[in-house]
Write a protein that holds these residues in place. Structure first.
Motif, PDB file in Angstrom:
ATOM      1  N   MET A 149       0.822  -1.200   0.000  1.00 30.27           N
ATOM      2  CA  MET A 149       0.000   0.000   0.000  1.00 30.27           C
ATOM      3  C   MET A 149       0.859   1.255   0.000  1.00 30.27           C
ATOM      4  O   MET A 149       0.556   2.236  -0.697  1.00 30.27           O
ATOM      5  CB  MET A 149      -0.914  -0.008   1.226  1.00 30.27           C
ATOM      6  N   LEU A 150       1.936   1.235   0.762  1.00 29.40           N
ATOM      7  CA  LEU A 150       2.844   2.387   0.791  1.00 29.40           C
ATOM      8  C   LEU A 150       3.458   2.630  -0.587  1.00 29.40           C
ATOM      9  O   LEU A 150       3.592   3.778  -1.024  1.00 29.40           O
ATOM     10  CB  LEU A 150       3.936   2.151   1.828  1.00 29.40           C
ATOM     11  N   GLN A 151       3.813   1.568  -1.273  1.00 26.12           N
ATOM     12  CA  GLN A 151       4.347   1.714  -2.631  1.00 26.12           C
ATOM     13  C   GLN A 151       3.318   2.337  -3.570  1.00 26.12           C
ATOM     14  O   GLN A 151       3.660   3.167  -4.416  1.00 26.12           O
ATOM     15  CB  GLN A 151       4.787   0.353  -3.154  1.00 26.12           C
ATOM     16  N   SER A 152       2.055   1.959  -3.414  1.00 23.47           N
ATOM     17  CA  SER A 152       0.993   2.542  -4.249  1.00 23.47           C
ATOM     18  C   SER A 152       0.854   4.030  -3.979  1.00 23.47           C
ATOM     19  O   SER A 152       0.704   4.833  -4.910  1.00 23.47           O
ATOM     20  CB  SER A 152      -0.336   1.828  -3.980  1.00 23.47           C
ATOM     21  N   VAL A 153       0.888   4.400  -2.706  1.00 20.12           N
ATOM     22  CA  VAL A 153       0.794   5.822  -2.350  1.00 20.12           C
ATOM     23  C   VAL A 153       1.946   6.609  -2.973  1.00 20.12           C
ATOM     24  O   VAL A 153       1.744   7.688  -3.557  1.00 20.12           O
ATOM     25  CB  VAL A 153       0.786   5.996  -0.818  1.00 20.12           C
ATOM     26  N   MET A 154       3.140   6.078  -2.874  1.00 19.16           N
ATOM     27  CA  MET A 154       4.314   6.778  -3.411  1.00 19.16           C
ATOM     28  C   MET A 154       4.243   6.909  -4.930  1.00 19.16           C
ATOM     29  O   MET A 154       4.618   7.941  -5.496  1.00 19.16           O
ATOM     30  CB  MET A 154       5.586   6.038  -2.991  1.00 19.16           C
ATOM     31  N   LYS A 155       3.743   5.887  -5.613  1.00 17.59           N
ATOM     32  CA  LYS A 155       3.635   5.950  -7.074  1.00 17.59           C
ATOM     33  C   LYS A 155       2.646   7.023  -7.512  1.00 17.59           C
ATOM     34  O   LYS A 155       2.895   7.771  -8.463  1.00 17.59           O
ATOM     35  CB  LYS A 155       3.217   4.589  -7.624  1.00 17.59           C
ATOM     36  N   ILE A 156       1.516   7.114  -6.804  1.00 16.59           N
ATOM     37  CA  ILE A 156       0.531   8.142  -7.160  1.00 16.59           C
ATOM     38  C   ILE A 156       1.094   9.529  -6.874  1.00 16.59           C
ATOM     39  O   ILE A 156       0.952  10.453  -7.698  1.00 16.59           O
ATOM     40  CB  ILE A 156      -0.779   7.930  -6.378  1.00 16.59           C
ATOM     41  N   GLU A 157       1.731   9.704  -5.732  1.00 13.33           N
ATOM     42  CA  GLU A 157       2.298  11.005  -5.386  1.00 13.33           C
ATOM     43  C   GLU A 157       3.371  11.424  -6.388  1.00 13.33           C
ATOM     44  O   GLU A 157       3.408  12.590  -6.824  1.00 13.33           O
ATOM     45  CB  GLU A 157       2.875  10.958  -3.970  1.00 13.33           C
ATOM     46  N   ASN A 158       4.242  10.496  -6.754  1.00 10.71           N
ATOM     47  CA  ASN A 158       5.297  10.822  -7.717  1.00 10.71           C
ATOM     48  C   ASN A 158       4.719  11.188  -9.079  1.00 10.71           C
ATOM     49  O   ASN A 158       5.216  12.098  -9.750  1.00 10.71           O
ATOM     50  CB  ASN A 158       6.252   9.630  -7.860  1.00 10.71           C
TER      51      ASN A 158
END
Length: 283
Positions: A241-250
């Protein structure tokens, strides 16, 4: 022979024989009683084992039916998710209308089978058998609801839709909190894919809304998961989930920085690209 014995000796001998006869009779009676008691005990044990064997056989048969129903729920819930992913700014209403019908079909045709099998029973005994299907169903239902209303579909709202499928005289199947949270964790991955697609379509505002929504889910779960029991699966999904958040933010950040020049290409070596490391498209 008794003729040559004295009267006292004859009486003593007859008494001894009588005593032996009583002992033999008593021994035979005791043996018969013990044998009858043993047969009764064996019969009661066989009856008890027969009942337990019948219960276990019925439970195994039920588990097989639940696993089959759970697989059907999983497969058809994925179809709902794929349908929602077809959404764009040009066909949003049409796609969501079709997804709503597909989701209703999953509920009425496949989830209802789980409800009929599990109502009135101890749900936790068979949770491992139906949990994957329920998680996928929650993922599909919450994914559709967010795209339709922009809000999170709550657990109480999902469980209320299952009540009409149950027999009122029996305890209804209700989705537990753990399966709901596991489904939400998978939802963030689908929202990440949707956000990337929306950015490609120029829908930056919607992508930013998705970003805020996913970030809020992750933040709230970081407070809940550490104090959960049996949360090993959930802790594993928190990393994804953290990886998904970071991908959207980036992705959203890259659009703001580079503006109209931002064109995400597969295989890009740009460190700011959320698709770094993915293979190039073969033309």
């Amino acid at each position: 022979m008794l003729y040559f014995l004295t009267s006292l000796q004859r009486i003593s001998l007859m008494a001894s024989k009588s005593q032996r006869l009583h002992q033999i009779a008593g021994s035979n009676l005791q043996s018969s009683t013990k044998r009858a008691r043993t047969m009764a005990t064996n019969s009661s044990m066989r009856d008890a084992f027969s009942k337990h064997a019948e219960y276990l056989n019925n439970l195994n048969d039920k588990r097989e039916r639940v696993v089959k129903a759970s697989r059907d729920v999983t497969m058809n819930s994925k179809k709902v998710i794929f349908q929602v992913h077809r959404m764009s700014k040009y066909n949003k209403e049409e796609v969501l209308e079709k997804a709503e019908k597909d989701l209703a079909a999953v509920t009425n045709q496949h989830v209802s089978r789980l409800v009929k099998e599990l109502q009135g029973t101890d749900f936790w005994k068979l949770r491992r058998a139906y949990s994957p299907g329920i998680q996928e169903y929650i993922e599909a239902a919450t994914f559709y609801n967010f795209c339709k209303t922009g809000s999170l579909l709550k657990l109480d709202e999902i469980n209320s839709t299952l009540l009409p499928l149950s027999d009122p005289s029996l305890e209804p199947l209700q989705i537990n909190v753990l399966d709901y949270l596991l489904g939400l964790a998978d939802l963030t991955g689908e929202l990440m894919r949707l956000a990337i697609g929306q950015i490609s379509d120029g829908e930056l505002e919607f992508a930013e809304k998705i970003c805020r929504f996913v970030r809020d889910i992750y933040r709230d779960l970081t407070l809940v998961v550490p104090i959960m029991d049996d949360s090993s699966d959930m802790k594993t999904k928190m990393d994804t989930m953290l990886q998904s958040v970071m991908k959207i933010e980036n992705a959203c950040f890259s659009v703001h920085v580079r503006g109209s020049e931002y064109i995400p290409l597969l295989g890009s070596n740009d460190p700011s690209s959320f698709l770094v490391g993915l293979p190039d498209i073969e033309l």
